[in-house]
Design an enzyme around this catalytic site. Structure first.
Site, short mmCIF file in Angstrom:
data_model
loop_
_atom_site.label_atom_id
_atom_site.label_comp_id
_atom_site.label_asym_id
_atom_site.label_seq_id
_atom_site.Cartn_x
_atom_site.Cartn_y
_atom_site.Cartn_z
N PRO A 88 0.83 -1.21 0.00
CA PRO A 88 0.00 0.00 0.00
C PRO A 88 0.87 1.25 0.00
O PRO A 88 1.97 1.27 0.54
CB PRO A 88 -0.79 -0.12 1.31
CG PRO A 88 0.10 -0.91 2.20
CD PRO A 88 0.84 -1.87 1.31
N CYS A 89 0.34 2.28 -0.60
CA CYS A 89 1.08 3.54 -0.75
C CYS A 89 0.60 4.50 0.34
O CYS A 89 -0.36 5.25 0.15
CB CYS A 89 0.83 4.11 -2.14
SG CYS A 89 1.89 5.50 -2.53
N ILE A 90 1.29 4.47 1.48
CA ILE A 90 0.93 5.31 2.61
C ILE A 90 2.21 5.96 3.13
O ILE A 90 3.20 5.28 3.39
CB ILE A 90 0.25 4.49 3.72
CG1 ILE A 90 -1.10 3.96 3.21
CG2 ILE A 90 0.06 5.32 4.98
CD1 ILE A 90 -1.87 3.17 4.22
#
Length: 227
Positions: A88-90
């Site tokens: 995930p892109c966090i």
């Protein structure tokens, strides 16, 4: 004697079990508690509700000075999830400088659950998901239903429903680009869905261009920012 990371992970585990967040479970799968598995269900009243996503979480002895590495095993078709790695892109997971030591396992999992129904379309890591969501939200919703929910029969379809859709959803480990493209094509070419055609799905060179683009992206990784 317990290390600092051991103590913190046991604390996080107690907190998670005490709060019993709806649609979230997690448990260690290694004796040293460095490896975890988790299940997340999409939030109620969203297109993701009823879909379950499995994750793996890798902590290090440096926790909680640094964030863990989190990856989806069941990879959602989502602008902020890498379709190949499941990462995930966090911001606070990608950048140690964005990480805060007040964050816990619960913080991470709750953020991921909310992220599913609140995508950030700036600098997406899944360009195709972002493109479809931007151009035709209805088509995007249909794709999510096809990929992660029990298939909805078209008019005149006499096929029987699956007996236990929960088991089917949980059994999915990842979905390849070919699966995505097949689903898009079926939706886009269905007579019942004629209204939802998009130029992207009708382009015969789309698959070739996609793989060419992915090859280039491997040399120049896409940036992403989800706060």
């Amino acid at each position: 004697m317990l290390s600092r990371a051991d103590y913190l992970l046991q604390r996080d585990f107690r907190e998670l079990k005490k709060n019993n967040y709806e649609g979230i479970t997690a448990f260690p799968i290694s004796e040293d508690m460095m490896e975890w598995e988790a299940d997340i269900e999409g939030l109620q009243n969203t297109i993701w509700h009823g879909s379950f996503f499995q994750l793996v979480i890798h902590f290090t002895p440096a926790y909680n000075f640094v964030p863990p590495v989190v990856k989806f095993k069941t990879i959602p078709f989502h602008p902020n999830v890498d379709p190949h790695t499941g990462q995930p892109c966090i911001d606070f997971l990608d950048n140690p400088h964005q990480w805060n030591r007040s964050y816990t396992l619960s913080s991470i999992l709750l953020t991921l659950q909310v992220m599913l129904s609140n995508p950030v379309l700036e600098n997406p890591v899944n360009v195709e998901a972002a493109h479809i969501l931007t151009k035709d939200e209805t088509l995007y919703r249909l794709i999510i239903l096809q990929l992660f929910h029990q298939p909805l029969p078209l008019k005149g379809d006499s096929s029987e429903p699956l007996e236990d859709p929960d088991k089917v959803i949980r059994s999915v480990k990842s979905i390849s680009f070919n699966d995505y493209y097949k689903t898009w094509s079926e939706i886009a070419t269905s007579k019942a869905m004629e209204y939802y055609r998009t130029p992207l799905l009708e382009d015969p060179n789309f698959v070739g261009e996609y793989y060419k683009r992915k090859k280039n992206e491997g040399k120049h990784p896409t940036e992403c920012h989800l706060k």
